[in-house]
Design a protein around this motif. Structure first.
Motif, PDB file in Angstrom:
ATOM      1  N   ILE A  64      -6.796   9.467 -34.565  1.00 47.40           N
ATOM      2  CA  ILE A  64      -7.678   8.764 -33.632  1.00 47.40           C
ATOM      3  C   ILE A  64      -6.787   7.895 -32.744  1.00 47.40           C
ATOM      4  O   ILE A  64      -5.700   7.503 -33.152  1.00 47.40           O
ATOM      5  N   ASP A  65      -7.214   7.620 -31.535  1.00 44.62           N
ATOM      6  CA  ASP A  65      -6.399   6.762 -30.660  1.00 44.62           C
ATOM      7  C   ASP A  65      -6.511   5.284 -31.037  1.00 44.62           C
ATOM      8  O   ASP A  65      -5.505   4.608 -31.239  1.00 44.62           O
ATOM      9  N   PHE A  66      -7.750   4.800 -31.128  1.00 41.65           N
ATOM     10  CA  PHE A  66      -7.962   3.380 -31.369  1.00 41.65           C
ATOM     11  C   PHE A  66      -9.006   3.173 -32.464  1.00 41.65           C
ATOM     12  O   PHE A  66      -9.969   3.922 -32.558  1.00 41.65           O
ATOM     13  N   VAL A  67      -8.812   2.139 -33.261  1.00 43.11           N
ATOM     14  CA  VAL A  67      -9.781   1.736 -34.279  1.00 43.11           C
ATOM     15  C   VAL A  67     -10.278   0.338 -33.920  1.00 43.11           C
ATOM     16  O   VAL A  67      -9.475  -0.539 -33.596  1.00 43.11           O
ATOM     17  N   LEU A  68     -11.586   0.160 -33.963  1.00 38.06           N
ATOM     18  CA  LEU A  68     -12.201  -1.153 -33.804  1.00 38.06           C
ATOM     19  C   LEU A  68     -12.942  -1.427 -35.102  1.00 38.06           C
ATOM     20  O   LEU A  68     -13.881  -0.713 -35.443  1.00 38.06           O
ATOM     21  N   LYS A 105      -3.724   6.574 -44.426  1.00 34.59           N
ATOM     22  CA  LYS A 105      -3.835   8.000 -44.086  1.00 34.59           C
ATOM     23  C   LYS A 105      -3.941   8.262 -42.586  1.00 34.59           C
ATOM     24  O   LYS A 105      -3.717   9.377 -42.138  1.00 34.59           O
ATOM     25  N   LEU A 106      -4.326   7.255 -41.828  1.00 32.16           N
ATOM     26  CA  LEU A 106      -4.737   7.435 -40.445  1.00 32.16           C
ATOM     27  C   LEU A 106      -3.574   7.410 -39.470  1.00 32.16           C
ATOM     28  O   LEU A 106      -2.681   6.577 -39.571  1.00 32.16           O
ATOM     29  N   SER A 107      -3.607   8.321 -38.522  1.00 33.77           N
ATOM     30  CA  SER A 107      -2.684   8.299 -37.392  1.00 33.77           C
ATOM     31  C   SER A 107      -3.439   7.655 -36.229  1.00 33.77           C
ATOM     32  O   SER A 107      -4.508   8.136 -35.845  1.00 33.77           O
TER      33      SER A 107
END
Length: 132
Positions: A64-68, A105-107
């Motif tokens: 994902i690009d961005f996490v909020l 785990k997240l990219s």
């Protein structure tokens, strides 16, 4: 230009993939309850929501690009933002612990959260983590 999002989910904003993860424990829970101020028992993600988030991230290959998110993964908890005189012994950190497992785990490019009411940026493993 205000957008309202569900407690969790994926959105496309200006060509970027953005994942929303809501919820956190309120350290002022007992203060609110004692004074009749609203407090919500479902303030933290339920096991069902956590499973849905992980299923959706599986579908996205954990990229994902961005996490909020409302709060942050446990590894980033800004201890300098703790309220003075408030014991941390009773604070439920299960959401932050779960977000730790997500973050591992997240990219992603950048992750933003606001629960801690501080302004700080952390750079870690070529990723940017911002408190707002």
């Amino acid at each position: 230009n205000i957008r309202y999002f569900k407690d969790y989910g994926e959105y496309n904003i200006n060509g970027h993939s953005v994942f929303i993860i809501g919820g956190a424990y309120s350290v002022d829970k007992y203060y609110r309850l004692g004074r009749g101020i609203p407090w919500f028992s479902d303030e933290q993600p339920s096991d069902e929501i956590k499973a849905s988030v992980e299923k959706k991230l599986d579908e996205l290959n954990w990229d994902i690009d961005f996490v909020l998110s409302h709060t942050c993964p446990a590894k980033y908890i800004p201890v300098e933002a703790f309220l003075p005189g408030l014991s941390q012994d009773e604070v439920d950190r299960s959401t932050e612990d779960w977000l730790d497992s997500i973050e591992d785990k997240l990219s992603y490019i950048s992750w933003y959260c606001g629960h801690w009411h501080t302004d700080r940026t952390v750079y870690y493993d070529k990723k940017r983590y911002c408190f707002m």
